[in-house]
Design an enzyme around this catalytic site. Structure first.
Site, mmCIF file in Angstrom:
data_model
loop_
_atom_site.group_PDB
_atom_site.id
_atom_site.type_symbol
_atom_site.label_atom_id
_atom_site.label_comp_id
_atom_site.label_asym_id
_atom_site.label_seq_id
_atom_site.Cartn_x
_atom_site.Cartn_y
_atom_site.Cartn_z
ATOM 1 N N ILE A 108 0.872 -1.338 0.123
ATOM 2 C CA ILE A 108 0.053 0.054 0.002
ATOM 3 C C ILE A 108 0.900 1.132 0.022
ATOM 4 C CG2 ILE A 108 -1.753 1.176 1.206
ATOM 5 C CD1 ILE A 108 -2.600 -1.400 2.286
ATOM 6 N N ASP A 151 11.635 2.660 6.286
ATOM 7 C CA ASP A 151 11.013 1.129 5.896
ATOM 8 C C ASP A 151 12.382 0.235 6.202
ATOM 9 O OD1 ASP A 151 8.955 0.055 3.827
ATOM 10 O OD2 ASP A 151 10.339 -1.450 4.638
ATOM 11 N N ASP A 152 11.999 -0.789 6.736
ATOM 12 C CA ASP A 152 13.262 -1.595 7.284
ATOM 13 C C ASP A 152 13.377 -2.939 6.116
ATOM 14 O OD1 ASP A 152 11.048 -3.800 7.719
ATOM 15 O OD2 ASP A 152 11.654 -4.198 9.891
ATOM 16 N N TYR A 166 -3.021 -9.182 16.263
ATOM 17 C CA TYR A 166 -2.973 -8.110 15.069
ATOM 18 C C TYR A 166 -4.128 -6.896 15.352
ATOM 19 C CZ TYR A 166 -3.287 -5.901 10.440
ATOM 20 O OH TYR A 166 -3.417 -4.921 9.481
ATOM 21 N N ILE A 201 -8.656 -22.952 0.564
ATOM 22 C CA ILE A 201 -9.781 -22.121 1.233
ATOM 23 C C ILE A 201 -9.588 -22.827 2.736
ATOM 24 C CG2 ILE A 201 -12.078 -21.610 1.458
ATOM 25 C CD1 ILE A 201 -12.636 -21.683 -1.332
ATOM 26 N N ARG A 223 -15.512 -10.652 3.036
ATOM 27 C CA ARG A 223 -14.390 -9.832 2.980
ATOM 28 C C ARG A 223 -15.070 -8.477 2.216
ATOM 29 N NH1 ARG A 223 -13.057 -12.529 6.714
ATOM 30 N NH2 ARG A 223 -11.268 -12.929 7.335
ATOM 31 N N ARG A 271 -8.451 -20.520 9.794
ATOM 32 C CA ARG A 271 -7.369 -20.023 10.648
ATOM 33 C C ARG A 271 -7.828 -19.418 12.168
ATOM 34 N NH1 ARG A 271 -4.912 -15.737 6.232
ATOM 35 N NH2 ARG A 271 -3.777 -17.269 5.202
HETATM 36 P P1 NAD Z 1 3.294 -4.900 3.274
HETATM 37 O O1 NAD Z 1 3.882 -5.887 4.455
HETATM 38 O O2 NAD Z 1 3.492 -4.844 2.193
HETATM 39 O O3 NAD Z 1 4.005 -3.257 4.048
HETATM 40 C C1 NAD Z 1 4.506 -2.974 5.206
HETATM 41 C C2 NAD Z 1 5.832 -2.434 5.027
HETATM 42 O O4 NAD Z 1 6.420 -2.006 6.458
HETATM 43 C C3 NAD Z 1 6.744 -3.120 4.238
HETATM 44 O O5 NAD Z 1 7.477 -2.343 3.166
HETATM 45 C C4 NAD Z 1 7.779 -3.535 5.497
HETATM 46 O O6 NAD Z 1 9.068 -3.600 4.998
HETATM 47 C C5 NAD Z 1 7.679 -2.397 6.299
HETATM 48 N N1 NAD Z 1 7.902 -2.673 7.819
HETATM 49 C C6 NAD Z 1 7.535 -3.757 8.487
HETATM 50 N N2 NAD Z 1 8.166 -3.912 9.687
HETATM 51 C C7 NAD Z 1 8.838 -2.628 9.944
HETATM 52 C C8 NAD Z 1 9.635 -2.137 10.858
HETATM 53 N N3 NAD Z 1 9.742 -2.815 12.120
HETATM 54 N N4 NAD Z 1 10.162 -1.001 10.569
HETATM 55 C C9 NAD Z 1 10.191 -0.254 9.408
HETATM 56 N N5 NAD Z 1 9.384 -0.782 8.347
HETATM 57 C C10 NAD Z 1 8.756 -2.071 8.744
HETATM 58 O O7 NAD Z 1 2.130 -4.477 3.933
HETATM 59 P P2 NAD Z 1 0.629 -3.645 3.346
HETATM 60 O O8 NAD Z 1 -0.498 -4.382 2.940
HETATM 61 O O9 NAD Z 1 1.009 -2.721 2.369
HETATM 62 O O10 NAD Z 1 0.172 -3.001 4.597
HETATM 63 C C11 NAD Z 1 0.574 -1.598 5.139
HETATM 64 C C12 NAD Z 1 -0.412 -1.172 6.247
HETATM 65 O O11 NAD Z 1 -1.692 -1.431 5.755
HETATM 66 C C13 NAD Z 1 0.003 -1.997 7.348
HETATM 67 O O12 NAD Z 1 0.101 -1.014 8.767
HETATM 68 C C14 NAD Z 1 -1.066 -3.089 7.673
HETATM 69 O O13 NAD Z 1 -1.330 -3.345 8.848
HETATM 70 C C15 NAD Z 1 -2.461 -2.146 7.092
HETATM 71 N N6 NAD Z 1 -3.339 -2.751 6.617
HETATM 72 C C16 NAD Z 1 -3.140 -3.640 5.331
HETATM 73 C C17 NAD Z 1 -4.405 -3.954 4.714
HETATM 74 C C18 NAD Z 1 -4.397 -4.934 3.572
HETATM 75 O O14 NAD Z 1 -5.277 -5.745 3.429
HETATM 76 N N7 NAD Z 1 -3.325 -5.261 2.956
HETATM 77 C C19 NAD Z 1 -5.700 -4.095 5.470
HETATM 78 C C20 NAD Z 1 -5.660 -3.116 6.549
HETATM 79 C C21 NAD Z 1 -4.719 -2.691 6.897
HETATM 80 C C1 UD1 Z 2 -6.312 -8.843 5.821
HETATM 81 C C2 UD1 Z 2 -4.842 -7.959 5.727
HETATM 82 C C3 UD1 Z 2 -4.677 -7.325 6.917
HETATM 83 C C4 UD1 Z 2 -5.946 -6.333 7.227
HETATM 84 C C5 UD1 Z 2 -7.126 -7.183 7.154
HETATM 85 C C6 UD1 Z 2 -8.257 -5.940 7.221
HETATM 86 C C7 UD1 Z 2 -3.346 -9.247 4.590
HETATM 87 C C8 UD1 Z 2 -2.124 -10.306 4.425
HETATM 88 N N1 UD1 Z 2 -4.034 -9.039 5.593
HETATM 89 O O1 UD1 Z 2 -6.300 -9.801 6.638
HETATM 90 O O2 UD1 Z 2 -3.522 -6.425 6.898
HETATM 91 O O3 UD1 Z 2 -5.883 -5.556 8.523
HETATM 92 O O4 UD1 Z 2 -7.525 -7.788 5.871
HETATM 93 O O5 UD1 Z 2 -9.488 -6.435 7.108
HETATM 94 O O6 UD1 Z 2 -3.433 -8.277 3.535
HETATM 95 N N2 UD1 Z 2 -7.634 -17.348 2.852
HETATM 96 C C9 UD1 Z 2 -8.135 -18.750 2.556
HETATM 97 N N3 UD1 Z 2 -6.857 -19.219 1.693
HETATM 98 C C10 UD1 Z 2 -5.784 -18.558 1.506
HETATM 99 C C11 UD1 Z 2 -5.633 -17.211 2.279
HETATM 100 C C12 UD1 Z 2 -6.680 -16.832 2.843
HETATM 101 O O7 UD1 Z 2 -9.001 -19.041 2.490
HETATM 102 O O8 UD1 Z 2 -4.982 -19.142 0.748
HETATM 103 C C13 UD1 Z 2 -9.018 -16.885 3.880
HETATM 104 C C14 UD1 Z 2 -8.566 -16.404 5.192
HETATM 105 O O9 UD1 Z 2 -8.669 -17.625 5.992
HETATM 106 C C15 UD1 Z 2 -9.337 -15.229 5.352
HETATM 107 C C16 UD1 Z 2 -9.708 -14.741 4.007
HETATM 108 O O10 UD1 Z 2 -9.069 -15.454 3.010
HETATM 109 O O11 UD1 Z 2 -11.011 -15.915 5.817
HETATM 110 C C17 UD1 Z 2 -8.848 -13.304 3.897
HETATM 111 O O12 UD1 Z 2 -7.567 -13.561 4.368
HETATM 112 P P1 UD1 Z 2 -6.292 -12.425 4.370
HETATM 113 O O13 UD1 Z 2 -6.151 -11.840 2.818
HETATM 114 O O14 UD1 Z 2 -5.103 -13.267 4.803
HETATM 115 O O15 UD1 Z 2 -6.648 -11.246 4.940
HETATM 116 P P2 UD1 Z 2 -7.244 -11.050 6.469
HETATM 117 O O16 UD1 Z 2 -6.886 -12.159 7.604
HETATM 118 O O17 UD1 Z 2 -8.548 -10.812 6.438
#
Ligand code: NAD
Ligand code: UD1
Length: 317
Positions: free
Chosen positions: A13, A32-33, A139, A199, A207, A266
């Protein structure tokens, strides 16, 4: 034009947000780390500080001359946080407090990332900012902690913030090879290789999938909505999709018959997660612009281009 710090800016993101800010003429520094993020995702004009987000000294330096901070660095996988409870807490909550503390010293506004995971077992549909939060994962509990500390940051330290609760974000740039990646990138990657999708549970869990560029727009808009009231915004579409429907749709768009296996649900998995976009619409002027079919097509196209493979016919339509 402003200068912004984006923590986690090399991630999925974060990198889209960085591009949006650059397109708006802003200057961007990223902290970023590189634990899941990749250096190559950000363009050469962006300054990169490789550091841990919980490192106060690094944050102090990174914030020295910025007008605002977008805080996205975190361990984003619910499953990974379940496996490493204390370790993920250090990054997800302690890291956020460190960001607030460093920002408060200079009174730099912060848009930080919470999550729809804070709703946990809440059964209300759709989920609103006013729905009581009942997280069911480490989380989700830490993300709720971020929101509580944002409230304290406003009340005690006069720090203006806005919190974003993204629902399930997908799109180009999410790594399909990591087992901790989002379900859409995993499924798209597996379907493209003709492999079986697994699944977890019965597939009826729901979702609200939102396209990554839409989410980046919510973040950017929220910088205009920061206040010491620590306002929170859901970033969602309001449209429910079950995981089973998703598996079938990705297979259909790829032009292949779905191959599905079922495995155990899960621990800490949310059952129903559909948001109400009303507050983001009325206060930030945001509404999602990419529907799931179009977003999945773009994601499949991106994956094919990464592999150097031709896009499957159905995905192009
Ligand atoms: P991502 O893993 O691609 O991005 C996270 C970034 O943070 C990475 O670049 C990683 O290297 C960096 N990072 C992790 N630990 C760190 C640390 N200790 N110090 C510095 N940098 C660090 O994940 P994303 O999906 O892009 O998520 C971005 C944010 O959005 C997160 O806060 C996540 O919890 C939140 N979020 C994501 C989703 C989703 O569906 N992807 C939904 C809700 C919230
Ligand atoms: C995701 C985000 C999390 C965010 C949250 C907000 C990721 C990795 N996680 O969590 O950062 O805060 O949405 O709603 O983006 N599943 C399967 N098979 C698979 C993988 C997943 O069935 O191979 C199912 C999981 O059990 C879950 C659903 O798909 O029910 C979504 O899983 P996942 O994409 O990991 O997202 P969340 O756990 O909802």
């Amino acid at each position: 034009m402003s200068k912004y710090l984006v923590t986690g800016g090399c991630g999925f993101i974060g990198s889209h947000l960085v591009n949006l800010l650059l397109a708006g003429g802003h200057t961007v520094r990223v902290l970023d780390d590189l634990s899941t993020g990749r250096r190559e995702t950000i363009s050469s004009g962006v300054e990169l500080v490789v550091a841990d987000v919980a490192d106060r000294a690094a944050l102090d330096t990174a914030m020295r001359d910025v007008d605002g901070c977008f805080h996205l660095a975190a361990i984003a996988s619910v499953e990974q946080c379940t496996r490493d409870w204390a370790g993920s807490h250090r990054v997800n909550l302690t890291g956020t407090i460190a960001v607030f503390e460093a920002a408060a010293v200079r009174r730099i506004p912060v848009v930080y990332t919470s999550s729809a995971a804070v709703f946990g077992s809440a059964s209300e549909r759709p989920l609103r900012e006013t729905t009581p939060a009942t997280p069911i994962s480490a989380y989700g509990a830490d993300k709720l902690g971020c929101e509580l500390h944002a409230r304290v940051a406003g009340l005690v330290y006069d720090l203006p913030t806005a919190g974003i609760r993204p629902f399930n974000v997908y799109g180009p740039g999410q790594d399909p090879r990591s087992p901790y990646s989002g379900v859409i990138s995993l499924f798209c990657g597996l379907v493209s290789e003709g492999k079986t999708l697994t699944i977890n549970g019965d597939g009826q869990q729901v979702r609200d999938f939102i396209y990554v560029d839409d989410v980046a727009r919510v973040f950017a808009a929220a910088m205009g909505g920061v206040s010491t009231d620590a306002r929170i915004y859901c970033a969602c579409t309001g449209h429910p999709t079950s995981v089973l429907e998703l598996a079938k749709l990705i297979s259909e768009l790829s032009g292949v018959a779905p191959k599905i296996a079922f495995a155990e649900a899960r621990r800490g998995d949310v059952r129903n997660s559909v948001g109400d976009p009303a507050r983001a619409r009325s206060e930030l002027g945001f509404s999602a612009s990419v529907d799931l079919r179009s977003g999945l097509r773009r994601t499949l196209e991106w994956m094919a281009s990464e592999r150097g493979a031709p896009v499957m016919a159905a995905a192009r339509r």
